[in-house]
Write a protein that holds these residues in place. Structure first.
Motif, PDB file in Angstrom:
ATOM      1  N   ASN A  34      85.514 -40.781 114.460  1.00 36.28           N
ATOM      2  CA  ASN A  34      85.215 -41.299 115.793  1.00 36.28           C
ATOM      3  C   ASN A  34      83.769 -41.751 115.921  1.00 36.28           C
ATOM      4  OD1 ASN A  34      87.797 -41.030 116.776  1.00 36.28           O
ATOM      5  ND2 ASN A  34      87.482 -38.934 117.487  1.00 36.28           N
ATOM      6  N   VAL A  55      83.761 -44.532 118.794  1.00 35.28           N
ATOM      7  CA  VAL A  55      84.467 -43.895 119.913  1.00 35.28           C
ATOM      8  C   VAL A  55      83.534 -42.860 120.557  1.00 35.28           C
ATOM      9  CG1 VAL A  55      86.462 -42.500 120.565  1.00 35.28           C
ATOM     10  CG2 VAL A  55      86.718 -44.304 118.872  1.00 35.28           C
ATOM     11  N   TYR A  56      82.830 -42.102 119.710  1.00 33.44           N
ATOM     12  CA  TYR A  56      81.761 -41.227 120.198  1.00 33.44           C
ATOM     13  C   TYR A  56      80.435 -41.778 119.708  1.00 33.44           C
ATOM     14  CZ  TYR A  56      85.622 -37.795 120.519  1.00 33.44           C
ATOM     15  OH  TYR A  56      86.782 -37.148 120.784  1.00 33.44           O
ATOM     16  N   LYS A  94      80.102 -51.402 120.177  1.00 32.26           N
ATOM     17  CA  LYS A  94      81.404 -51.047 120.728  1.00 32.26           C
ATOM     18  C   LYS A  94      82.431 -50.932 119.600  1.00 32.26           C
ATOM     19  CE  LYS A  94      82.939 -53.476 124.022  1.00 32.26           C
ATOM     20  NZ  LYS A  94      83.223 -54.290 125.208  1.00 32.26           N
ATOM     21  N   THR A  95      83.452 -50.103 119.864  1.00 31.27           N
ATOM     22  CA  THR A  95      84.501 -49.929 118.860  1.00 31.27           C
ATOM     23  C   THR A  95      85.052 -51.267 118.383  1.00 31.27           C
ATOM     24  OG1 THR A  95      85.082 -47.882 119.958  1.00 31.27           O
ATOM     25  CG2 THR A  95      86.680 -48.765 118.438  1.00 31.27           C
ATOM     26  N   SER A  96      85.282 -52.182 119.334  1.00 30.39           N
ATOM     27  CA  SER A  96      85.888 -53.448 118.939  1.00 30.39           C
ATOM     28  C   SER A  96      84.945 -54.257 118.056  1.00 30.39           C
ATOM     29  CB  SER A  96      86.288 -54.245 120.178  1.00 30.39           C
ATOM     30  OG  SER A  96      85.186 -54.437 121.021  1.00 30.39           O
ATOM     31  N   ASN A 113      84.970 -52.949 114.550  1.00 29.58           N
ATOM     32  CA  ASN A 113      86.106 -53.468 113.799  1.00 29.58           C
ATOM     33  C   ASN A 113      85.785 -54.850 113.243  1.00 29.58           C
ATOM     34  OD1 ASN A 113      88.742 -55.392 114.165  1.00 29.58           O
ATOM     35  ND2 ASN A 113      89.207 -53.475 113.130  1.00 29.58           N
ATOM     36  N   LEU A 114      85.114 -55.659 114.033  1.00 31.73           N
ATOM     37  CA  LEU A 114      84.781 -57.013 113.574  1.00 31.73           C
ATOM     38  C   LEU A 114      83.790 -56.977 112.402  1.00 31.73           C
ATOM     39  CD1 LEU A 114      84.515 -58.893 116.990  1.00 31.73           C
ATOM     40  CD2 LEU A 114      86.452 -58.773 115.435  1.00 31.73           C
ATOM     41  N   ARG A 123      90.974 -48.642 111.206  1.00 32.87           N
ATOM     42  CA  ARG A 123      91.311 -47.219 111.132  1.00 32.87           C
ATOM     43  C   ARG A 123      92.738 -46.929 111.587  1.00 32.87           C
ATOM     44  NH1 ARG A 123      88.766 -43.355 115.696  1.00 32.87           N
ATOM     45  NH2 ARG A 123      90.195 -41.914 114.660  1.00 32.87           N
ATOM     46  N   PHE A 154      95.089 -43.386 113.200  1.00 31.09           N
ATOM     47  CA  PHE A 154      94.811 -42.192 114.003  1.00 31.09           C
ATOM     48  C   PHE A 154      95.687 -41.026 113.548  1.00 31.09           C
ATOM     49  CE2 PHE A 154      93.687 -45.882 116.418  1.00 31.09           C
ATOM     50  CZ  PHE A 154      92.496 -45.544 117.030  1.00 31.09           C
ATOM     51  N   ARG A 158      98.881 -43.938 116.974  1.00 36.10           N
ATOM     52  CA  ARG A 158      98.680 -44.719 118.196  1.00 36.10           C
ATOM     53  C   ARG A 158      99.169 -46.143 117.981  1.00 36.10           C
ATOM     54  NH1 ARG A 158      94.903 -43.067 122.101  1.00 36.10           N
ATOM     55  NH2 ARG A 158      94.120 -40.971 121.720  1.00 36.10           N
ATOM     56  N   ALA A 167      96.859 -57.419 116.036  1.00 41.23           N
ATOM     57  CA  ALA A 167      95.734 -57.148 115.146  1.00 41.23           C
ATOM     58  C   ALA A 167      95.192 -58.427 114.521  1.00 41.23           C
ATOM     59  CB  ALA A 167      96.160 -56.168 114.060  1.00 41.23           C
ATOM     60  N   ASP A 171      94.791 -61.095 116.091  1.00 45.99           N
ATOM     61  CA  ASP A 171      94.278 -61.934 117.186  1.00 45.99           C
ATOM     62  C   ASP A 171      92.913 -62.559 116.903  1.00 45.99           C
ATOM     63  OD1 ASP A 171      94.977 -62.644 120.114  1.00 45.99           O
ATOM     64  OD2 ASP A 171      92.848 -62.105 120.162  1.00 45.99           O
ATOM     65  N   ASN A 172      91.995 -61.746 116.358  1.00 45.37           N
ATOM     66  CA  ASN A 172      90.645 -62.281 116.165  1.00 45.37           C
ATOM     67  C   ASN A 172      90.575 -63.389 115.126  1.00 45.37           C
ATOM     68  OD1 ASN A 172      88.868 -60.957 117.990  1.00 45.37           O
ATOM     69  ND2 ASN A 172      89.446 -59.061 116.980  1.00 45.37           N
ATOM     70  N   THR A 188      93.538 -56.549 110.347  1.00 45.21           N
ATOM     71  CA  THR A 188      92.249 -56.998 110.887  1.00 45.21           C
ATOM     72  C   THR A 188      91.284 -57.345 109.753  1.00 45.21           C
ATOM     73  OG1 THR A 188      91.314 -54.776 110.977  1.00 45.21           O
ATOM     74  CG2 THR A 188      92.509 -55.510 112.914  1.00 45.21           C
TER      75      THR A 188
END
Lengths: 292, 330, 252
Positions: free
Chosen positions: C47, C52-53, C71-73, C76-77, C82, C84, C88, C102, C104-105, C168
């Motif tokens: 996390n 996330v944290y 940011k988490t997103s 990822n970029l 990841r 879970f 999830r 996934a 999308d980007n 991704t």
């Protein structure tokens, strides 16, 4: 200066009524995890019951008050059993819509019985105003303060020290685990609704004594405001509901007096939004980290 | 709860069989509507319901985008409708453009201003979730209404050519009645097509992914807050458009028509129609607009019956009985 | 330069020190294992890596780029995918749409294109379908593309989640207990898939497991975490001989 103090006292009076109602919201939310949208309408039911007992059946005041409170409790429990219990496992939104349905039902039922015309009602509280220096405090204000304080102290000790109170806290923490520990969850939820409605009935009586007029939608706005108070204080938190209620009453009264009576609702909601943006769980709500 | 799958099978072209069938259906319904209205087969009471039905469909379908697809509870939709209604009406009251152009411009302006407010409100509040978001959006709806109450609106010129200012609490009067069944039909159909297309695009996919699991969405590179705001703005835009159309149906409009009860009613359409089901929202909006009118026969009991039906439907929707019935059918 | 560089990472929740002074780095192409008893702070490290944290102190960089505060997103970029521990998925979406979300980007088109359903819309959607199916084929999920993710059984759900993360195009894939809840046969199969994924997609993998045997089987290097701190790290055969590790796992 005197004026400010008087406005402050007025605010605290309305605020303590909001707090009583907010307690019902917060307790039900804590235990049943639902917004009981119909809670505000219990105020209205309480007010009409009092009117019926006093002005129509001509019962003595004390007896009428007791009957009103008892009846409201029973109605609260009845509503829970009929409308909400079948939805224990349903999505929160379904429960919310059902609660809205109950609210419509109560309002329209009283509309049918009593019509939409406001009914005049003479206050049952006949206490003289008290003067301290230049500040005068109305009798109704003093009674409101006393009644709400007693109610809050009793409620807090009930939840803190009785076995049922333990059960309520356990159920709000974890329904499943409470059940495994032998707590009767259904009974606990019923008791919560009974207490919440009882407080709403008291609020209704105080409210009626203050405004001395009845109409079927009289519970809606104080209901929404009290809900705002509960969220402001941190929904699920009992001291939070009290604090939120009082804060809301004061903000409302001050902005009505010094800013604009038209914009007072806007100000009240803006405060709520600001607080939630800074502290998303309300003033006294518990912060929690979502487990990922 | 039923949820429509997005993108089950992407047809390769716009001119596929399904779209042609839809087009034929759209035209057929319009002809039917025209025949019913022009030949006075529908009585006055029903004719007067066409505009509210259209507006309610637009409101329900757009709220469904937020609640059904994005999964966020909003109780302030009537606020955006009010913004659209008042900006649109103030525009038509004060402009001298030819009728049709004026109305179309009003619709766009109303929608855009509502969308703008959707953005301003969405950016801060969409950080909140669930019941908190619900109460905050309800609060915003009420704030919008009390602000409208306290504004003085320019509302056209008096016979001497002086601009009339009307206090918001008094509402607006003398609004041109532009909304007829043709316009409302076109606007409703366009709204539905646009929203269905959005749902079937990458935007719809992203909304559903946020609804199903926002943390997982973030983890695959989706900027969740950005798409929440986009969704909110789209929904606010169409609520605004619905407001403009609704405003130009009666000559008089009061701010009290846009209180939280209306937001709640819109939510009821969405929930009863089925979250994430556009078809459901349309059907629910039509039925629940017509139902109270039908119940008018029983006049004073109608809202009472409505509330009992509402509770009954919610309980039935979540009962074992329904599951058994569905199993039997299958 | 290492692909992932973690230095002096630490985080506290209230008074609880969940992760403390954690240092490690992963080279490109490695299969790295993060192991430790339940509650050791393994998922917390994931996390922290994915934003996330936010860590209380320390640095995390990918290819030299600091990712703390992102940011988490955005992380990822930068190249972190990841899964879970408690799966999830997007349950009410089809298996195919899970993957397409996934993607999308890599395949964006505008809102206007969506509303007007221009030829571009159909072209891109079609290409996305083809690409998504490729990922599903790797995991043997292609013939279940049109069913809802919630209707998949447990094993395939885990696989779909890995496929979604892979879609991704991450440089580093974080797998949080991918074998949790699987029987020994399924576990062996999954481990083979993970190796295959690494070779086929040429990516680096960081894997959380508490089953030591499993991790030592496929990981080239492991890091043992206990009470949020490093207990040992290095190649599996050596780490498993470490007295402190044995004590932590088996008791005195």
């Amino acid at each position: 200066m005197t004026n400010v103090i008087e406005q402050l006292i007025n605010g605290l009076r309305t605020g303590s009524i909001y707090a009583l109602i907010a307690l019902g919201y917060t307790m039900v939310y804590g235990i049943a995890k639902m917004i009981n949208f119909a809670h505000g309408d219990i105020i209205m039911v309480g007010a009409y019951l009092l009117y019926v007992f006093i002005d129509i059946f001509k019962l003595p005041i004390i007896l009428s008050v007791v009957l009103t409170i008892v009846m409201c409790s029973l109605i609260g429990v009845f509503i829970e059993k009929v409308a909400y219990k079948p939805l224990r496992k349903a999505a929160p939104l379904s429960v919310l819509i059902t609660a809205i349905g109950v609210s419509f039902f109560l309002q329209n039922a009283s509309l049918l019985i009593f019509s939409a015309n406001p009914i005049k009602f003479e206050s049952i509280i006949k206490v003289n105003a008290v003067h301290i220096g230049n500040v005068s405090i109305a009798g109704i204000t003093i009674v409101t303060f006393i009644v709400t304080s007693i109610a809050m102290v009793l409620l807090t000790s009930f939840i803190k020290y009785t076995k049922t109170g333990y059960a309520m806290r356990a159920v709000s923490e974890d329904k499943g685990a409470a059940q495994l520990m032998g707590i009767n969850v259904n009974r606990t939820i019923s008791i919560t609704f009974a207490i919440g409605s009882l407080l709403a009935a008291i609020a209704g009586i105080l409210f009626l004594s203050q405004y001395q007029s009845l109409k079927p939608t009289m519970g809606a706005l104080p209901g929404i405001k009290a809900f705002v108070a509960a969220v402001l204080g941190g929904i699920g938190s009992i001291p939070g509901a009290m604090l939120g209620g009082l804060a809301l009453g004061v903000i409302e009264s001050i902005s009505k007096a010094y800013i604009s009576s038209q914009l007072s609702d806007a100000i009240v909601f803006s405060v709520l939004i600001l607080v939630l943006l800074v502290k998303p769980t309300g003033l006294l709500g518990k912060n929690f980290i979502e487990k990922v | 709860m039923k949820k429509e799958n997005t993108n089950k099978n992407i047809s390769k072209k716009v001119t596929n069989k399904k779209n042609i069938v839809s087009l034929v259906l759209i035209i057929a319904v319009y002809i039917l509507l025209a025949v019913l209205v022009e030949n006075k087969i529908l009585n006055r009471q029903f004719r007067s319901m066409i505009v509210p039905i259209g507006a309610n469909i637009m409101l329900a379908v757009s709220l469904n985008l937020v609640t059904g697809f994005l999964g966020e509870l909003s109780l302030g939709h009537a606020g955006f409708m009010a913004i659209g209604a008042f900006t649109g009406a103030v525009f038509t009251l004060n402009s001298n453009l030819p009728g049709l152009l004026e109305f179309i411009l009003a619709i766009l302006i109303g929608g855009i201003v509502a969308g703008l407010f959707g953005f301003l409100i969405g950016v801060p509040v969409l950080r909140l979730k669930g019941d908190y978001l619900a109460i905050v959006t309800l609060g915003f709806g009420e704030i919008i209404r009390s602000i409208i109450n306290s504004i003085n609106f320019p509302s056209g010129l008096d016979p001497e050519g002086v601009r009339i200012m009307r206090k918001g609490t008094m509402g607006l009067t003398g609004i041109e009645i532009y909304s007829n069944y043709t316009w409302i039909y076109i606007a409703t159909v366009i709204t539905i097509i646009v929203i269905v297309n959005i749902v079937n695009s990458r935007f719809g996919r992203i909304m559903c992914s946020i609804r199903d699991n926002d943390i997982a969405s973030e983890s695959i590179g989706i900027n969740v807050s950005k798409y929440k705001v986009i969704t909110f703005v789209i929904a606010a835009f169409f609520a605004g458009v619905a407001g403009v159309i609704y405003a130009h149906n009666f000559a008089i409009m009061m701010p009290t028509e846009f209180d939280y009860n209306r937001s709640i009613n819109i939510l009821v359409f969405v929930v009863l129609g089925g979250m994430g089901s556009i078809r459901g929202s349309i059907i629910a909006a039509i039925l629940l607009t017509v139902l109270p009118e039908f119940l008018r026969e029983t006049s004073q009991y109608r809202m009472l019956i409505y509330s009992i039906l509402l509770i009954g439907m919610m309980i039935f929707n979540n009962s074992d009985l329904k599951h058994k019935l569905i199993k039997k059918k299958a | 330069m290492a692909l992932l560089e973690v230095k002096n990472l630490g985080v506290s929740f209230g008074g609880l020190r969940a992760v403390d002074e954690v240092d490690f780095h992963i080279e490109e192409g490695q299969l790295y294992g993060l192991i430790g008893p339940n509650g050791a702070g393994k998922t917390t490290i994931f996390n922290l890596l994915t934003g996330v944290y936010q860590p209380t102190e320390g640095t995390i960089s990918i290819n030299g780029e600091n990712i703390i505060g992102k940011k988490t997103s955005d992380i990822n970029l930068v190249g972190l995918g990841r899964t879970f521990q408690n799966i999830r998925l997007f349950h009410n979406m089809t298996v195919l749409d899970n993957i397409k979300t996934a993607l999308d980007n890599q395949y964006k088109y505008s809102l206007l294109t969506s509303i007007l359903k221009t030829p571009k819309y159909f072209a891109i959607e079609e290409e996305m379908d083809r690409e998504a199916i490729k990922y599903l084929e790797v995991f043997g999920l292609a013939d279940q593309a049109d069913i809802l993710a919630s209707n998949l059984s447990y094993g395939p759900q885990r696989k779909l989640e890995i496929a979604r993360a892979l879609a991704t195009k991450p440089k580093l894939l974080l797998l949080d207990e991918p074998a949790a809840g699987m029987n020994p046969n399924e576990t062996v199969e999954l481990m083979n898939t993970i190796k295959l994924v690494r070779d086929r997609f040429k990516i680096t993998i960081l894997l959380i497991e508490h089953d030591m045997k499993l991790v030592s089987g496929i990981c080239e290097e492991i890091f043992v975490l206990n009470f949020g701190r490093e207990l040992a790290k290095g190649i599996p055969s050596e780490v498993l001989k470490n007295q402190a590790v044995i004590t932590a796992y088996l008791g005195e």
